[in-house]
Design a protein around this motif. Structure first.
Motif, mmCIF file in Angstrom:
data_model
loop_
_atom_site.group_PDB
_atom_site.id
_atom_site.type_symbol
_atom_site.label_atom_id
_atom_site.label_comp_id
_atom_site.label_asym_id
_atom_site.label_seq_id
_atom_site.Cartn_x
_atom_site.Cartn_y
_atom_site.Cartn_z
ATOM 1 N N GLN A 101 46.251 37.906 41.593
ATOM 2 C CA GLN A 101 45.248 36.835 41.654
ATOM 3 C C GLN A 101 45.505 35.948 40.442
ATOM 4 O OE1 GLN A 101 41.803 39.145 41.111
ATOM 5 N NE2 GLN A 101 41.474 39.631 43.254
ATOM 6 N N TYR A 102 45.412 34.655 40.635
ATOM 7 C CA TYR A 102 45.565 33.734 39.503
ATOM 8 C C TYR A 102 44.392 32.767 39.519
ATOM 9 C CZ TYR A 102 47.750 30.852 35.954
ATOM 10 O OH TYR A 102 48.021 30.183 34.787
ATOM 11 N N MET A 103 43.563 32.853 38.474
ATOM 12 C CA MET A 103 42.380 32.005 38.393
ATOM 13 C C MET A 103 42.748 30.650 37.822
ATOM 14 S SD MET A 103 39.757 34.924 36.969
ATOM 15 C CE MET A 103 38.315 33.843 36.997
ATOM 16 N N VAL A 129 45.719 50.910 37.027
ATOM 17 C CA VAL A 129 45.980 50.198 35.771
ATOM 18 C C VAL A 129 46.427 48.801 36.182
ATOM 19 C CG1 VAL A 129 47.355 50.078 33.670
ATOM 20 C CG2 VAL A 129 46.608 52.295 34.540
ATOM 21 N N THR A 130 45.635 47.819 35.809
ATOM 22 C CA THR A 130 45.794 46.462 36.315
ATOM 23 C C THR A 130 46.372 45.559 35.236
ATOM 24 O OG1 THR A 130 43.794 46.857 37.619
ATOM 25 C CG2 THR A 130 44.617 44.598 37.524
ATOM 26 N N GLY A 131 47.490 44.908 35.537
ATOM 27 C CA GLY A 131 48.079 43.948 34.612
ATOM 28 C C GLY A 131 47.386 42.604 34.685
ATOM 29 N N LYS A 132 47.767 41.697 33.789
ATOM 30 C CA LYS A 132 47.110 40.396 33.689
ATOM 31 C C LYS A 132 48.131 39.282 33.490
ATOM 32 C CE LYS A 132 43.368 42.893 33.346
ATOM 33 N NZ LYS A 132 42.311 42.955 34.367
ATOM 34 N N GLY A 136 43.263 36.339 35.711
ATOM 35 C CA GLY A 136 43.533 37.051 36.951
ATOM 36 C C GLY A 136 43.972 38.480 36.750
ATOM 37 N N HIS A 137 44.615 39.008 37.800
ATOM 38 C CA HIS A 137 45.010 40.417 37.819
ATOM 39 C C HIS A 137 46.369 40.564 38.501
ATOM 40 C CE1 HIS A 137 40.922 41.249 36.621
ATOM 41 N NE2 HIS A 137 40.455 40.687 37.721
ATOM 42 N N ILE A 138 47.083 41.611 38.106
ATOM 43 C CA ILE A 138 48.385 41.960 38.676
ATOM 44 C C ILE A 138 48.365 43.453 38.973
ATOM 45 C CG2 ILE A 138 50.863 42.149 38.243
ATOM 46 C CD1 ILE A 138 50.483 39.829 36.178
ATOM 47 N N LEU A 139 48.726 43.830 40.187
ATOM 48 C CA LEU A 139 48.703 45.246 40.550
ATOM 49 C C LEU A 139 49.934 45.594 41.384
ATOM 50 C CD1 LEU A 139 46.895 47.690 40.104
ATOM 51 C CD2 LEU A 139 45.800 47.199 42.276
ATOM 52 N N PRO A 140 50.721 46.569 40.907
ATOM 53 C CA PRO A 140 50.530 47.385 39.705
ATOM 54 C C PRO A 140 50.896 46.636 38.427
ATOM 55 C CG PRO A 140 52.581 47.993 40.759
ATOM 56 C CD PRO A 140 51.916 47.003 41.690
ATOM 57 N N ALA A 141 50.388 47.134 37.296
ATOM 58 C CA ALA A 141 50.729 46.545 36.007
ATOM 59 C C ALA A 141 52.201 46.817 35.700
ATOM 60 C CB ALA A 141 49.851 47.136 34.908
ATOM 61 N N PRO A 142 52.862 45.878 35.021
ATOM 62 C CA PRO A 142 54.291 46.059 34.692
ATOM 63 C C PRO A 142 54.489 46.928 33.454
ATOM 64 C CG PRO A 142 53.571 43.916 33.931
ATOM 65 C CD PRO A 142 52.384 44.539 34.618
ATOM 66 N N LEU A 143 54.028 48.177 33.513
ATOM 67 C CA LEU A 143 54.151 49.092 32.384
ATOM 68 C C LEU A 143 55.024 50.283 32.743
ATOM 69 C CD1 LEU A 143 50.491 49.381 30.984
ATOM 70 C CD2 LEU A 143 52.257 47.701 30.413
ATOM 71 N N ALA A 146 36.423 28.695 35.874
ATOM 72 C CA ALA A 146 37.559 28.568 36.793
ATOM 73 C C ALA A 146 37.165 27.746 38.014
ATOM 74 C CB ALA A 146 38.047 29.942 37.219
ATOM 75 N N LEU A 147 38.091 26.893 38.468
ATOM 76 C CA LEU A 147 37.845 26.087 39.666
ATOM 77 C C LEU A 147 38.048 26.881 40.941
ATOM 78 C CD1 LEU A 147 39.540 22.663 38.892
ATOM 79 C CD2 LEU A 147 37.178 23.362 38.537
ATOM 80 N N GLY A 148 38.827 27.936 40.884
ATOM 81 C CA GLY A 148 39.115 28.719 42.076
ATOM 82 C C GLY A 148 40.119 29.804 41.756
ATOM 83 N N VAL A 149 40.649 30.416 42.821
ATOM 84 C CA VAL A 149 41.560 31.547 42.660
ATOM 85 C C VAL A 149 42.714 31.405 43.653
ATOM 86 C CG1 VAL A 149 41.786 34.071 42.639
ATOM 87 C CG2 VAL A 149 39.601 33.014 42.038
ATOM 88 N N VAL A 150 43.922 31.731 43.182
ATOM 89 C CA VAL A 150 45.101 31.793 44.029
ATOM 90 C C VAL A 150 45.398 33.267 44.304
ATOM 91 C CG1 VAL A 150 47.555 31.255 44.235
ATOM 92 C CG2 VAL A 150 46.026 29.687 43.003
ATOM 93 N N TYR A 151 45.620 33.619 45.578
ATOM 94 C CA TYR A 151 45.913 34.986 45.968
ATOM 95 C C TYR A 151 47.316 35.042 46.564
ATOM 96 C CZ TYR A 151 40.794 35.376 45.846
ATOM 97 O OH TYR A 151 39.467 35.339 45.469
#
Length: 443
Positions: free
Chosen positions: A356-358, A239-242, A253-260, A406-411
């Motif tokens: 990840q932050y786009m 379950v992936t947060g955003k 982007g995505h956040i793992l794990p989701a803050p649920l 998106a210009l790119g992605v931050v990891y």
């Protein structure tokens, strides 16, 4: 052409099965697929190699991949070509190739989505109908083919509403409309230059208001569920947060794990499993987006393929290879059990939160953003591991391009969700100084 090239492709063997990858713009590049296939199978790409949007990825595997050119071939011809290769499996990571892949699978008697399932997965109006008819979720929606039908659609759906293409991905030409006049303006903008023969259908559907409380401040009010289905049985991988959306509805982007909380995560998974079963999904990887509303989780949409950028964060956070899982599922081979069920922290790194932050520009941004300086500034933030900005001139795309702009992605990663919220806030603050000022065309 494809038929000439296919004569140089040898059929697979029991020792080295042949997997057809119906390739196009999508969520897994050829190099990533070949890496996952090492020691597992031979991969043959069915694609249009002269497509400029595919050229860079194909250059990366030049000399290492077998490519069959399907340019100019209709689906029946591609199916005949594919069947002649005696493949052991077929897969795609591209939304726009789901229909063709289903046809190839049927012609070769291989597991994949059935044609009616692909129709429900790729037709947003049909998907809402199926989910409503099956009792999973009723969402008010209407087809809009031209301005003459707007009044009736608005009367059914109400305002505010979401206007989006009937088929598509990545939030292209998707926006919130708050009045009939705004809806007419956006529809005219989206269909400008398309004659009657090329005009796209749009869907107008009820806006699902978000509840920021479940995920907490500083993050998005929706999540996605990543699953692998085998013989109709879904296995939840994550379950992936955003991070928060950039208006109008561009994912960042995505956040793992989701803050649920665990109970809410379980409710989200239960809803997702009811949805994929109702749509008839039996094989492969799915990516289901779910809104967190004041009335509980609600389906945004179910996608019958791997989500964009999802494989990277799942592998980094959980050590699970979703691309390999998709290949093994296509070949009918055993698939590894997901490690955490609902996307817990990576073994050996308790509590770490990957993200990840786009770098999605604000609506209406114009001009350039000095990419080199942007990379240097973002890379210096604590918790940032990599800033990938491949574009040379840093020119923001129009908001209608969706997440493709998106210009790119931050990891990177953070110690916990509290630290992540602070880092995301710092990222947004830093970016605010780089984006050109929004124009009057903002949404």
């Amino acid at each position: 052409m494809g038929q000439d090239q296919s004569r140089r492709v040898l059929p697979g063997t029991a020792a080295t099965p042949l997997l057809l990858l119906v390739h196009d713009r999508g969520s897994a590049a050829p190099l990533r697929v070949l890496a996952a296939a090492r020691g597992l199978c031979r991969v043959v790409l069915l694609c249009e190699p002269d497509d400029p949007e595919l050229a860079a990825g194909l250059r990366m595997v030049a000399g290492h991949a077998e490519i069959v050119d399907i340019t100019g071939l209709d689906d029946a011809a591609v199916c005949r070509l594919a069947a002649g290769l005696t493949p052991a499996g077929v897969v795609t990571f591209s939304e726009r190739r789901l229909h063709l892949t289903a046809s190839v699978a049927a012609a070769c008697r291989l597991p994949f989505h059935r044609p009616d399932t692909v129709e429900a997965l790729t037709d947003k109006f049909r998907q809402r109908q199926v989910l409503a008819d099956s009792g999973v979720q009723h969402t008010r929606c209407a087809l809009v083919r031209d301005p003459a039908g707007l009044a009736g659609a608005l009367a059914l759906v109400g305002l505010p509403a979401v206007l989006k293409p009937r088929s598509g991905a990545g939030s292209v030409d998707t926006c919130l409309v708050r009045s009939e006049g705004e809806c007419r303006t956006r529809l005219a903008e989206f269909t400008e230059g398309h004659g009657p023969a090329g005009r796209r259908d749009f869907v107008l559907e009820e806006y699902l208001p978000g509840d920021p409380a479940p995920a907490g401040p500083g993050v998005g009010d929706y999540v996605s569920v990543e699953s692998v289905l085998i013989d109709g049985a879904p296995r939840t991988v994550a379950v992936t947060g955003k991070p928060p959306l950039v208006p109008p509805f561009r994912e960042t982007g995505h956040i793992l794990p989701a803050p649920l909380a665990p109970a809410l995560a379980a409710d989200v998974v239960a809803l997702e499993q009811r949805a994929v079963r109702a749509l008839g999904v039996r094989h492969g990887v799915t990516h289901t987006e779910i809104k967190l509303t004041p009335h509980g989780p609600r389906i945004i949409e179910v996608n019958g393929r791997l989500g964009g950028h999802v494989a990277e964060i799942v592998q980094r956070a959980l050590g699970y290879d979703l691309v390999a899982a998709a290949l093994r599922c296509a070949l009918g081979l055993p698939v590894a059990e997901p490690p955490g069920g609902t996307g817990g922290p990576e073994p050996g790194r308790p509590g770490r939160v990957a993200f990840q932050y786009m770098l999605v520009p604000p609506a209406g941004a114009l001009g350039s953003v000095r990419p080199a300086a942007l990379v240097e500034e973002l890379a210096g933030l604590p918790g940032v591991d990599l800033v990938d900005v491949p574009g040379a001139d840093g020119r923001p795309a129009h908001w209608r391009a969706g997440t493709a702009g998106a210009l790119g992605v931050v990891y990177g990663s953070a110690d916990d969700h509290t630290a992540l919220r602070a880092l995301l806030a710092q990222l947004r603050l830093t970016l605010a100084d780089f984006w050109p000022k929004a124009s009057a065309g903002s949404v």
